[in-house]
Motif scaffolding. Structure first.
Motif, short mmCIF file in Angstrom:
data_model
loop_
_atom_site.label_atom_id
_atom_site.label_comp_id
_atom_site.label_asym_id
_atom_site.label_seq_id
_atom_site.Cartn_x
_atom_site.Cartn_y
_atom_site.Cartn_z
N LEU A 1 26.00 16.76 -0.93
CA LEU A 1 26.64 16.94 0.36
C LEU A 1 27.47 15.68 0.58
CD1 LEU A 1 26.80 18.74 2.86
CD2 LEU A 1 24.87 17.49 3.79
N VAL A 2 28.78 15.86 0.74
CA VAL A 2 29.70 14.73 0.80
C VAL A 2 30.54 14.84 2.07
CG1 VAL A 2 31.59 13.56 -0.39
CG2 VAL A 2 29.83 14.70 -1.72
N ARG A 3 30.76 13.70 2.75
CA ARG A 3 31.62 13.69 3.93
C ARG A 3 33.05 14.03 3.55
NH1 ARG A 3 30.25 8.48 5.27
NH2 ARG A 3 32.44 7.98 4.98
N MET B 1 41.05 18.59 -3.34
CA MET B 1 39.83 19.29 -2.96
C MET B 1 39.95 19.88 -1.56
SD MET B 1 36.88 16.74 -4.31
CE MET B 1 36.60 16.45 -6.04
N LEU B 2 40.48 19.09 -0.63
CA LEU B 2 40.67 19.58 0.74
C LEU B 2 41.65 20.74 0.79
CD1 LEU B 2 40.77 16.14 2.59
CD2 LEU B 2 38.96 17.85 2.71
N LYS B 3 42.72 20.63 0.02
CA LYS B 3 43.71 21.72 -0.01
C LYS B 3 43.14 22.96 -0.66
CE LYS B 3 47.99 19.07 0.30
NZ LYS B 3 49.30 18.81 -0.31
N THR B 4 42.25 22.80 -1.63
CA THR B 4 41.59 23.96 -2.25
C THR B 4 40.79 24.73 -1.21
OG1 THR B 4 41.47 22.90 -4.42
CG2 THR B 4 39.90 24.67 -3.99
N THR C 1 33.93 24.90 -7.26
CA THR C 1 33.10 23.71 -7.12
C THR C 1 33.15 23.04 -5.76
OG1 THR C 1 34.85 22.29 -8.00
CG2 THR C 1 33.28 23.18 -9.59
N VAL C 2 34.10 23.42 -4.88
CA VAL C 2 34.24 22.79 -3.57
C VAL C 2 34.11 23.87 -2.50
CG1 VAL C 2 35.75 21.45 -2.07
CG2 VAL C 2 35.80 21.06 -4.53
N PHE C 3 33.17 23.65 -1.57
CA PHE C 3 32.90 24.63 -0.53
C PHE C 3 32.66 23.93 0.80
CE2 PHE C 3 31.09 25.99 -4.55
CZ PHE C 3 31.69 27.22 -4.74
N PRO C 4 33.11 24.52 1.91
CA PRO C 4 32.74 23.96 3.21
C PRO C 4 31.23 24.09 3.40
CG PRO C 4 34.43 25.66 3.44
CD PRO C 4 33.97 25.68 2.03
N PHE C 5 30.62 23.13 4.06
CA PHE C 5 29.18 23.13 4.24
C PHE C 5 28.66 24.42 4.85
CE2 PHE C 5 25.39 22.01 6.80
CZ PHE C 5 24.54 21.70 5.75
N GLU C 6 29.37 24.92 5.88
CA GLU C 6 28.87 26.12 6.55
C GLU C 6 28.87 27.34 5.65
OE1 GLU C 6 33.14 25.48 7.84
OE2 GLU C 6 31.36 24.28 7.96
N ASP D 1 29.40 22.11 12.21
CA ASP D 1 29.73 20.91 12.96
C ASP D 1 29.76 21.18 14.47
OD1 ASP D 1 32.06 22.41 12.63
OD2 ASP D 1 33.36 20.68 12.39
N SER D 2 30.21 22.36 14.87
CA SER D 2 30.19 22.73 16.29
C SER D 2 28.77 22.86 16.80
CB SER D 2 30.92 24.05 16.52
OG SER D 2 32.27 23.94 16.17
N PHE D 3 27.91 23.42 15.98
CA PHE D 3 26.51 23.58 16.35
C PHE D 3 25.84 22.22 16.57
CE2 PHE D 3 22.03 24.16 14.80
CZ PHE D 3 21.57 24.80 15.94
N ILE D 4 26.05 21.30 15.65
CA ILE D 4 25.46 19.97 15.78
C ILE D 4 26.01 19.27 17.03
CG2 ILE D 4 25.18 17.70 14.70
CD1 ILE D 4 23.59 19.99 13.35
N GLN D 5 27.30 19.43 17.29
CA GLN D 5 27.89 18.82 18.50
C GLN D 5 27.26 19.40 19.76
OE1 GLN D 5 29.77 16.10 18.75
NE2 GLN D 5 29.49 16.01 16.54
N ARG D 6 27.00 20.71 19.76
CA ARG D 6 26.36 21.33 20.93
C ARG D 6 24.95 20.79 21.13
NH1 ARG D 6 28.27 27.67 21.06
NH2 ARG D 6 30.48 27.19 21.21
#
Length: 151
Positions: free
Chosen positions: A11-13, A21-24, A59-64, A128-133
């Motif tokens: 898990l990477v920030r 990777m971000l564009k992928t 190989t690259v996926f959003p955490f959610e 990230d929205s859930f954690i912020q809530r």
């Protein structure tokens, strides 16, 4: 030779990922939403070469997206106030998470710790929205993900 999907996962920030990777991830969002119908169209819209997309697509996926079939464990530090746990559980319920376990320490010097293990398979909002809530009530000092594992 390793097969696809083998190896360790981390898990990477977001801020340490490469631009490719971000564009992928953005290309994958366009394809999933139907805003682009082909890889060619999506990569062109985002400004990513198709070869870079193919290099990272598996190989690259959003955490959610990985957390959809996961048990999420969250550690929350809070002020000891009447109704604080009920408020947190209301936030969990609104996000469509299923509570698996709750552990709350005995308050010491007006502070308590709560550890929630949640099935987030049906979660209705982004992680990230859930954690912020969870962090939003004024009695919450911190809320952090401490583990996420397969069901």
């Amino acid at each position: 030779m390793k097969r696809l999907g083998e190896g360790r996962f981390y898990l990477v920030r977001e801020d340490v990922l490469t631009e490719s990777m971000l564009k992928t991830i953005e290309v994958k969002k366009l394809l999933a939403s139907g805003e682009a119908s082909t890889i060619q169209e999506a990569t062109k819209n985002i400004g990513l070469s198709r070869s870079a997309f193919y290099k990272y697509r598996d190989t690259v996926f959003p955490f959610e997206s990985v957390a959809r079939e996961r048990i999420l464990t969250i550690f929350i530090q809070l002020e000891d106030r009447k109704g604080s746990l009920a408020t947190l559980l209301s936030i969990v319920s609104e996000a469509k998470c299923n509570v698996l376990t709750i552990h709350q320490t005995i308050p010491v010097q007006g502070r308590a710790n709560v550890t929630l293990s949640l099935d987030v398979t049906a979660m209705a909002i982004k992680m990230d929205s859930f954690i912020q809530r969870l962090k939003s009530p004024d009695f919450v000092e911190s809320a952090s993900v401490i583990s996420s594992g397969a069901l």
